[in-house]
Design an enzyme around this catalytic site. Structure first.
Site, PDB file in Angstrom:
ATOM      1  N   CYS A 188     -17.294 -66.386  18.767  1.00  0.00           N
ATOM      2  CA  CYS A 188     -16.658 -66.167  17.465  1.00  0.00           C
ATOM      3  C   CYS A 188     -16.447 -67.518  16.768  1.00  0.00           C
ATOM      4  CB  CYS A 188     -15.362 -65.364  17.631  1.00  0.00           C
ATOM      5  SG  CYS A 188     -14.746 -64.675  16.059  1.00  0.00           S
ATOM      6  N   HIS A 209     -17.677 -60.736  19.746  1.00  0.00           N
ATOM      7  CA  HIS A 209     -16.891 -60.929  20.965  1.00  0.00           C
ATOM      8  C   HIS A 209     -17.546 -60.172  22.126  1.00  0.00           C
ATOM      9  CE1 HIS A 209     -13.240 -62.910  19.380  1.00  0.00           C
ATOM     10  NE2 HIS A 209     -13.562 -62.288  18.265  1.00  0.00           N
ATOM     11  N   GLU A 225     -16.705 -60.183  25.139  1.00  0.00           N
ATOM     12  CA  GLU A 225     -15.653 -59.688  26.032  1.00  0.00           C
ATOM     13  C   GLU A 225     -14.990 -58.413  25.510  1.00  0.00           C
ATOM     14  OE1 GLU A 225     -13.336 -62.170  23.083  1.00  0.00           O
ATOM     15  OE2 GLU A 225     -15.360 -62.114  23.909  1.00  0.00           O
TER      16      GLU A 225
END
Length: 205
Positions: A80, A182, A184
């Site tokens: 990001c 992202h 994750e």
């Protein structure tokens, strides 16, 4: 097997990244000291907030030199805002220099759609690389941003997404990578990307 350093400079979503790597079976450490980054097999630079604030925080943390050296010497992933910091400069809030690891700048997304872009969007792979290996076509990943990279060299642009305009979603040069989204927070495709990155660090042992 060595560990992956998750750079802690006060401007990143650290625990989600660490939890994802732990889920995948890879060792990681939240790194707040230069020697923790230097001793790692690879490093991840997360980031949330505004570009100038993140650069100020990185300088104040005393980690800037270690981060640049890690990006030049070992597998390195910016996530990001962490991806945006890899570039030379940004126009967010005020003109600000970045890490200068990739040529190009950060600009506001020119789109008729609402900003920030928040939510899931499809990846279009332009240049396959180690991180895109095994990804399904048009994999959906999670974005939260109003600014985007404008790479100066087209070969650095690995993936894009469509948000009323073509938006760079992943950059790659050698073992230096950046994800605007992202991983994750992106379910299976995101875990696949993190697994691929972590496996690169195993080759450095």
């Amino acid at each position: 097997m060595g560990y992956i350093a998750i750079v802690d400079y006060g401007a990143g979503n650290l625990m989600s990244v660490r939890n994802s790597l732990e889920h995948l079976g890879f060792e990681s450490r939240v790194a707040a000291a230069p020697e923790e980054i230097e001793g790692a097999a690879g490093a991840i630079l997360p980031g949330v907030g505004a570009f100038p604030d993140a650069m100020d925080a990185l300088r104040a943390s005393g980690l800037l030199e270690a981060v640049v050296q890690a990006a030049e010497r070992k597998p390195f992933l910016g996530i990001c805002l962490g991806m945006q910091l890899l570039f030379e400069a940004s126009e967010e809030v005020r003109p600000c220099k970045g890490l200068g690891l990739l040529p190009g700048r950060i600009v506001r997304i020119e789109t008729p759609l609402k900003l920030p872009q928040i939510g899931w969007n499809a990846l279009k792979v332009l240049r396959p690389n180690a991180l895109t290996e095994g990804l399904p076509p048009e994999a959906y990943v999670y974005f939260v941003h109003s600014y985007m990279a404008q790479p100066a060299e087209s070969d650095d642009l690995a993936c894009v997404t469509d948000y009323g305009a073509e938006v760079p979603a992943m950059v790659a040069r050698g073992r230096l990578f950046g994800c605007q989204f992202h991983p994750e927070k992106s379910g299976g495709p995101g875990l696949s990307i993190l697994r691929n990155f972590a496996r690169l660090t195993e080759g450095d042992q």
